[in-house]
Structure formats: C-alpha cells, structure tokens
Design a protein around this motif. Structure first.
Motif, PDB file in Angstrom:
ATOM      1  N   THR A  28      11.537  22.745 -56.056  1.00  0.00           N
ATOM      2  CA  THR A  28      12.548  22.704 -55.012  1.00  0.00           C
ATOM      3  C   THR A  28      12.631  21.307 -54.408  1.00  0.00           C
ATOM      4  OG1 THR A  28      12.249  25.041 -54.474  1.00  0.00           O
ATOM      5  CG2 THR A  28      13.273  23.654 -52.793  1.00  0.00           C
ATOM      6  N   PHE A  29      11.504  20.715 -54.116  1.00  0.00           N
ATOM      7  CA  PHE A  29      11.445  19.404 -53.492  1.00  0.00           C
ATOM      8  C   PHE A  29      12.138  18.345 -54.348  1.00  0.00           C
ATOM      9  CE2 PHE A  29       9.448  15.349 -52.513  1.00  0.00           C
ATOM     10  CZ  PHE A  29       9.456  15.345 -51.126  1.00  0.00           C
ATOM     11  N   ASN A  30      11.941  18.398 -55.646  1.00  0.00           N
ATOM     12  CA  ASN A  30      12.476  17.383 -56.550  1.00  0.00           C
ATOM     13  C   ASN A  30      13.928  17.615 -56.953  1.00  0.00           C
ATOM     14  OD1 ASN A  30      10.046  15.970 -56.599  1.00  0.00           O
ATOM     15  ND2 ASN A  30       9.280  17.114 -58.378  1.00  0.00           N
ATOM     16  N   SER A  31      14.491  18.780 -56.632  1.00  0.00           N
ATOM     17  CA  SER A  31      15.826  19.137 -57.099  1.00  0.00           C
ATOM     18  C   SER A  31      16.875  19.264 -56.008  1.00  0.00           C
ATOM     19  CB  SER A  31      15.768  20.457 -57.873  1.00  0.00           C
ATOM     20  OG  SER A  31      14.894  20.362 -58.981  1.00  0.00           O
ATOM     21  N   TYR A  32      16.469  19.319 -54.745  1.00  0.00           N
ATOM     22  CA  TYR A  32      17.395  19.557 -53.646  1.00  0.00           C
ATOM     23  C   TYR A  32      17.309  18.493 -52.570  1.00  0.00           C
ATOM     24  CZ  TYR A  32      17.968  24.332 -55.429  1.00  0.00           C
ATOM     25  OH  TYR A  32      18.243  25.436 -56.201  1.00  0.00           O
ATOM     26  N   GLY A  33      18.463  18.273 -51.944  1.00  0.00           N
ATOM     27  CA  GLY A  33      18.455  17.529 -50.706  1.00  0.00           C
ATOM     28  C   GLY A  33      17.885  18.443 -49.635  1.00  0.00           C
ATOM     29  N   MET A  34      17.279  17.870 -48.614  1.00  0.00           N
ATOM     30  CA  MET A  34      16.659  18.666 -47.562  1.00  0.00           C
ATOM     31  C   MET A  34      17.265  18.298 -46.218  1.00  0.00           C
ATOM     32  SD  MET A  34      14.540  20.506 -49.297  1.00  0.00           S
ATOM     33  CE  MET A  34      13.558  21.233 -47.989  1.00  0.00           C
ATOM     34  N   GLY A  35      17.489  19.317 -45.398  1.00  0.00           N
ATOM     35  CA  GLY A  35      18.077  19.091 -44.094  1.00  0.00           C
ATOM     36  C   GLY A  35      17.355  19.837 -42.992  1.00  0.00           C
ATOM     37  N   TRP A  36      17.572  19.364 -41.773  1.00  0.00           N
ATOM     38  CA  TRP A  36      17.077  20.037 -40.574  1.00  0.00           C
ATOM     39  C   TRP A  36      18.265  20.423 -39.699  1.00  0.00           C
ATOM     40  CZ3 TRP A  36      12.161  21.551 -39.544  1.00  0.00           C
ATOM     41  CH2 TRP A  36      11.123  20.958 -40.281  1.00  0.00           C
ATOM     42  N   ARG A  38      19.209  22.780 -35.910  1.00  0.00           N
ATOM     43  CA  ARG A  38      18.608  23.343 -34.706  1.00  0.00           C
ATOM     44  C   ARG A  38      19.599  24.258 -34.006  1.00  0.00           C
ATOM     45  NH1 ARG A  38      18.084  18.041 -30.681  1.00  0.00           N
ATOM     46  NH2 ARG A  38      20.332  17.749 -30.282  1.00  0.00           N
ATOM     47  N   GLN A  39      19.051  25.263 -33.326  1.00  0.00           N
ATOM     48  CA  GLN A  39      19.875  26.212 -32.593  1.00  0.00           C
ATOM     49  C   GLN A  39      19.239  26.464 -31.232  1.00  0.00           C
ATOM     50  OE1 GLN A  39      20.553  30.014 -34.519  1.00  0.00           O
ATOM     51  NE2 GLN A  39      22.474  30.267 -33.404  1.00  0.00           N
ATOM     52  N   ALA A  40      19.940  26.051 -30.186  1.00  0.00           N
ATOM     53  CA  ALA A  40      19.482  26.268 -28.820  1.00  0.00           C
ATOM     54  C   ALA A  40      19.894  27.657 -28.360  1.00  0.00           C
ATOM     55  CB  ALA A  40      20.073  25.205 -27.903  1.00  0.00           C
ATOM     56  N   PRO A  41      19.228  28.199 -27.336  1.00  0.00           N
ATOM     57  CA  PRO A  41      19.570  29.538 -26.840  1.00  0.00           C
ATOM     58  C   PRO A  41      21.044  29.655 -26.470  1.00  0.00           C
ATOM     59  CG  PRO A  41      17.497  28.819 -25.905  1.00  0.00           C
ATOM     60  CD  PRO A  41      18.079  27.627 -26.618  1.00  0.00           C
ATOM     61  N   GLY A  42      21.719  30.663 -27.003  1.00  0.00           N
ATOM     62  CA  GLY A  42      23.113  30.901 -26.695  1.00  0.00           C
ATOM     63  C   GLY A  42      24.099  29.948 -27.329  1.00  0.00           C
ATOM     64  N   LYS A  43      23.644  29.081 -28.234  1.00  0.00           N
ATOM     65  CA  LYS A  43      24.524  28.107 -28.863  1.00  0.00           C
ATOM     66  C   LYS A  43      24.534  28.257 -30.374  1.00  0.00           C
ATOM     67  CE  LYS A  43      24.008  24.662 -25.205  1.00  0.00           C
ATOM     68  NZ  LYS A  43      23.683  23.249 -24.901  1.00  0.00           N
ATOM     69  N   GLU A  44      25.494  27.595 -31.015  1.00  0.00           N
ATOM     70  CA  GLU A  44      25.611  27.621 -32.469  1.00  0.00           C
ATOM     71  C   GLU A  44      24.552  26.725 -33.105  1.00  0.00           C
ATOM     72  OE1 GLU A  44      28.412  30.396 -32.251  1.00  0.00           O
ATOM     73  OE2 GLU A  44      27.711  29.587 -34.163  1.00  0.00           O
ATOM     74  N   ARG A  45      24.287  26.976 -34.375  1.00  0.00           N
ATOM     75  CA  ARG A  45      23.355  26.149 -35.129  1.00  0.00           C
ATOM     76  C   ARG A  45      24.011  24.809 -35.458  1.00  0.00           C
ATOM     77  NH1 ARG A  45      21.473  28.943 -40.426  1.00  0.00           N
ATOM     78  NH2 ARG A  45      20.329  30.233 -38.903  1.00  0.00           N
ATOM     79  N   ASP A  46      23.317  23.716 -35.174  1.00  0.00           N
ATOM     80  CA  ASP A  46      23.855  22.383 -35.391  1.00  0.00           C
ATOM     81  C   ASP A  46      23.047  21.608 -36.422  1.00  0.00           C
ATOM     82  OD1 ASP A  46      24.570  22.018 -31.862  1.00  0.00           O
ATOM     83  OD2 ASP A  46      25.921  22.613 -33.477  1.00  0.00           O
ATOM     84  N   PHE A  47      23.745  20.804 -37.204  1.00  0.00           N
ATOM     85  CA  PHE A  47      23.099  19.890 -38.128  1.00  0.00           C
ATOM     86  C   PHE A  47      22.363  18.804 -37.357  1.00  0.00           C
ATOM     87  CE2 PHE A  47      23.442  15.716 -40.190  1.00  0.00           C
ATOM     88  CZ  PHE A  47      22.717  15.945 -41.348  1.00  0.00           C
ATOM     89  N   VAL A  48      21.174  18.433 -37.811  1.00  0.00           N
ATOM     90  CA  VAL A  48      20.382  17.407 -37.154  1.00  0.00           C
ATOM     91  C   VAL A  48      20.167  16.195 -38.051  1.00  0.00           C
ATOM     92  CG1 VAL A  48      18.153  16.837 -36.121  1.00  0.00           C
ATOM     93  CG2 VAL A  48      19.200  19.067 -35.679  1.00  0.00           C
ATOM     94  N   ALA A  49      19.665  16.422 -39.260  1.00  0.00           N
ATOM     95  CA  ALA A  49      19.351  15.323 -40.165  1.00  0.00           C
ATOM     96  C   ALA A  49      19.247  15.835 -41.589  1.00  0.00           C
ATOM     97  CB  ALA A  49      18.038  14.645 -39.756  1.00  0.00           C
ATOM     98  N   ALA A  50      19.413  14.936 -42.557  1.00  0.00           N
ATOM     99  CA  ALA A  50      19.283  15.301 -43.961  1.00  0.00           C
ATOM    100  C   ALA A  50      18.787  14.116 -44.764  1.00  0.00           C
ATOM    101  CB  ALA A  50      20.621  15.786 -44.525  1.00  0.00           C
ATOM    102  N   ILE A  51      18.153  14.403 -45.896  1.00  0.00           N
ATOM    103  CA  ILE A  51      17.653  13.382 -46.801  1.00  0.00           C
ATOM    104  C   ILE A  51      17.902  13.849 -48.231  1.00  0.00           C
ATOM    105  CG2 ILE A  51      15.298  14.321 -46.833  1.00  0.00           C
ATOM    106  CD1 ILE A  51      14.321  11.353 -46.839  1.00  0.00           C
ATOM    107  N   ASP A  52      18.317  12.932 -49.110  1.00  0.00           N
ATOM    108  CA  ASP A  52      18.615  13.334 -50.473  1.00  0.00           C
ATOM    109  C   ASP A  52      17.333  13.580 -51.264  1.00  0.00           C
ATOM    110  OD1 ASP A  52      19.357  10.297 -52.428  1.00  0.00           O
ATOM    111  OD2 ASP A  52      17.714  10.747 -51.067  1.00  0.00           O
ATOM    112  N   TRP A  53      17.471  14.040 -52.506  1.00  0.00           N
ATOM    113  CA  TRP A  53      16.316  14.451 -53.289  1.00  0.00           C
ATOM    114  C   TRP A  53      15.417  13.299 -53.710  1.00  0.00           C
ATOM    115  CZ3 TRP A  53      21.397  15.576 -54.292  1.00  0.00           C
ATOM    116  CH2 TRP A  53      22.038  14.776 -55.253  1.00  0.00           C
ATOM    117  N   THR A  54      15.892  12.076 -53.609  1.00  0.00           N
ATOM    118  CA  THR A  54      15.067  10.916 -53.941  1.00  0.00           C
ATOM    119  C   THR A  54      14.467  10.260 -52.699  1.00  0.00           C
ATOM    120  OG1 THR A  54      16.850   9.275 -53.817  1.00  0.00           O
ATOM    121  CG2 THR A  54      16.586  10.475 -55.888  1.00  0.00           C
TER     122      THR A  54
END
Length: 123
Positions: A28-36, A38-54
């Motif tokens: 999985t680590f070598n084949s996918y980009g990875m992202g973080w 976050r979701q605060a109480p009562g709010k929608e899930r938001d994109f925080v950061a991402a890094i490609d597979w390399t």
C-alpha cells in the motif's frame, strides 16, 4: 482489505506540537498517495495534507501551511503529519487515507481510510 492505523493524537496546549503516524503495508505504501483529513465536531471532513507515492510532492490546506508537514518513511511503511504551533481550531479527529491518483485533495479520490486519531488543543 487495506489497513491504515493512525496514532499520536492527544491533548496538547496551544502552541505545542504533535506528530501523527499512519502505518500501512509495504504494498500500500509503495503504490498509493497518502493524505490526511480532519473533522471537527459538527463540521464536515476537510483535506489537510497529501504526499505522493514517492514522497517528492506534497499538498497542504492553505490554513496549515508552514505549521503542518507531511512526510513518508519508506523503511517503516509509515506516513507522518508533524503539527507545530497548535491552535484550538486544529482540534479534530485526524484520519489517514490512501489514494490511487495524484494529486488528490478530495475525499472522493481516496480509496482506503484509517480509523482516525483525536487531536485536542486547549487554550
């Protein structure tokens, strides 16, 4: 199924730092980009950061640039999110996710998700 396991969350005073971890399999680590996200109480899930597979490219939410750093450790099959100068608005459940495409900054582009780790920032 692909598994991602987050850790490192906790209760921290404003101005402090945390280092979140997301452990997965070698394949999985070598084949996918990875992202973080976050979701605060009562709010929608938001994109925080991402890094490609390399680990050569990154993306960040504008409001966290300069304070958050995403990185990959190939030897440990682990993605990290270093959070500095924490503010109360950073309080949320932080989730790690894997994406087969790059770039990816929306939840719809991520195929697998971890269970999340709670980050709470006190003032």
């Amino acid at each position: 199924q692909v598994q991602l396991v987050e850790s490192g969350g906790g209760l921290v005073q404003a101005g402090g730092s945390l280092r979140l971890s997301c452990a997965t399999s070698r394949r999985t680590f070598n084949s996918y980009g990875m992202g973080w996200f976050r979701q605060a109480p009562g709010k929608e899930r938001d994109f925080v950061a991402a890094i490609d597979w390399t680990g050569s490219e990154t993306r960040y939410l504008d409001s966290v640039k300069g304070r958050f750093t995403i990185s990959r450790d190939k030897a440990k099959n682990t993605v990290f999110l270093e959070i500095n100068s924490l503010i109360p608005e950073d309080t949320a459940v932080y989730s790690c996710a894997a994406s087969p495409v790059w770039p990816a900054s929306t939840a719809q582009e991520y195929a697998y998700w971890g269970q999340g780790t709670q980050v709470t920032v006190s003032s």
